[in-house]
Scaffold this motif. Structure first.
Motif, mmCIF file in Angstrom:
data_model
loop_
_atom_site.group_PDB
_atom_site.id
_atom_site.type_symbol
_atom_site.label_atom_id
_atom_site.label_comp_id
_atom_site.label_asym_id
_atom_site.label_seq_id
_atom_site.Cartn_x
_atom_site.Cartn_y
_atom_site.Cartn_z
ATOM 1 N N MET A 1 0.850 -1.197 0.000
ATOM 2 C CA MET A 1 0.000 0.000 0.000
ATOM 3 C C MET A 1 0.883 1.243 0.000
ATOM 4 N N GLU A 22 -8.026 5.395 -2.942
ATOM 5 C CA GLU A 22 -8.145 4.455 -1.831
ATOM 6 C C GLU A 22 -8.756 3.137 -2.306
ATOM 7 N N ASP A 24 -8.207 1.894 -5.052
ATOM 8 C CA ASP A 24 -7.128 1.228 -5.783
ATOM 9 C C ASP A 24 -6.062 0.676 -4.835
ATOM 10 N N GLY A 25 -6.297 0.836 -3.530
ATOM 11 C CA GLY A 25 -5.414 0.212 -2.555
ATOM 12 C C GLY A 25 -4.414 1.120 -1.885
ATOM 13 N N HIS A 26 -4.571 2.456 -2.009
ATOM 14 C CA HIS A 26 -3.598 3.383 -1.441
ATOM 15 C C HIS A 26 -4.153 4.081 -0.200
ATOM 16 N N GLU A 27 -3.253 4.576 0.629
ATOM 17 C CA GLU A 27 -3.614 5.427 1.768
ATOM 18 C C GLU A 27 -3.472 6.875 1.316
ATOM 19 N N ARG A 116 0.166 4.456 -10.725
ATOM 20 C CA ARG A 116 0.836 3.161 -10.528
ATOM 21 C C ARG A 116 2.220 3.166 -11.155
#
Length: 253
Positions: A1, A22, A24-27, A116
């Protein structure tokens, strides 16, 4: 992450970016102006993996945010969002040290793909040296200069320059095709996976920036030559006096 900061003054757009990044898996955290964005980046120096930065901000604009970060030695990957489409505005962004740009309005899948890509390149640059059995990106040496794709560092004589991801991709492509004329269309498709209808003037801006790194006088390029009406040719070890390729002069009578 990954940990991202979005600096965007339009609340609905900022929240939309946060939600989708978020998902897409990010903080993700959000700042609404350049000053607070800079303050947050300074507080979290070394822990932020990427910045999505709007150009038109109240107070200091996105260009100044990027310029300040680079002057302070912070090379966190930066993707700028801009409604400005003029080549000189794009060039100003790259002069400020941004890594990539996306014009508004944009498609969400394109933005997520660009983020990404920046994060992937940042992870490569931060990674520990590979074991002897692991394959490492080739270090290029040309005309007394070196370029390391793994760290995005170009060393011109004794001077080191930290390239953006897009600059590094272009330089590596030119090096791999040294001595061959490459068209703008080929650069768009092979380097950045963009369609032919994309404005090719952005490529010219990248070339200008590379020439500033590689030449004391960018108006007299030694390594990256323009082939008029087609594209560019990279000369790894120039011998003859530098000059742009042009049609032969008429013979004297």
């Amino acid at each position: 992450m990954a940990r991202l900061i979005v600096i965007e003054d339009e609340p609905h757009l900022a929240m939309g970016l946060r939600f989708n990044l978020e998902a897409d898996g990010h903080e993700v955290s959000v700042a609404s102006d350049g000053e607070s964005g800079l303050a947050r980046l300074r507080e979290q120096a070394g822990t932020v993996d990427g910045v999505v930065l709007d150009v038109m901000l109240p107070g200091i604009d996105g260009f100044e945010v990027a310029r300040t970060l680079r002057a302070e030695g912070d090379y966190v990957p930066i993707l700028i969002l801009t409604a400005r489409g003029r080549p000189e505005d794009v060039l100003e962004g790259f002069d400020a040290g941004v890594d990539d740009y996306l014009p508004k309005p944009f498609e969400l899948p394109i933005l997520l793909a660009r983020v990404r890509s920046l994060l992937r390149r940042n992870a490569w640059a931060r990674s520990t040296p590979p074991a002897p059995t692991e394959k490492r990106a080739e270090i290029h040496r040309f005309g007394g200069n070196t370029f390391d794709p793994a760290t995005l560092e170009l060393r011109v004589g004794p001077l080191p320059y930290h390239l953006t991801a897009m600059e590094a991709d272009l330089l590596q492509y030119l090096l791999r095709n040294a001595g061959t004329v490459v068209s703008r269309k080929a650069i768009l498709e092979d380097v950045w996976d963009l369609h032919e209808e994309t404005d090719t003037r952005a490529i010219d801006n990248f070339i200008v920036r590379l020439r500033r790194f590689l030449n004391e006088d960018p108006s007299r390029p030694r390594h990256v030559l323009t082939v008029r009406g087609i594209g560019y040719k990279f000369i790894a070890n120039p011998v003859d006096p530098p000059r742009e390729e042009a049609p032969a002069a008429p013979k004297r009578r």
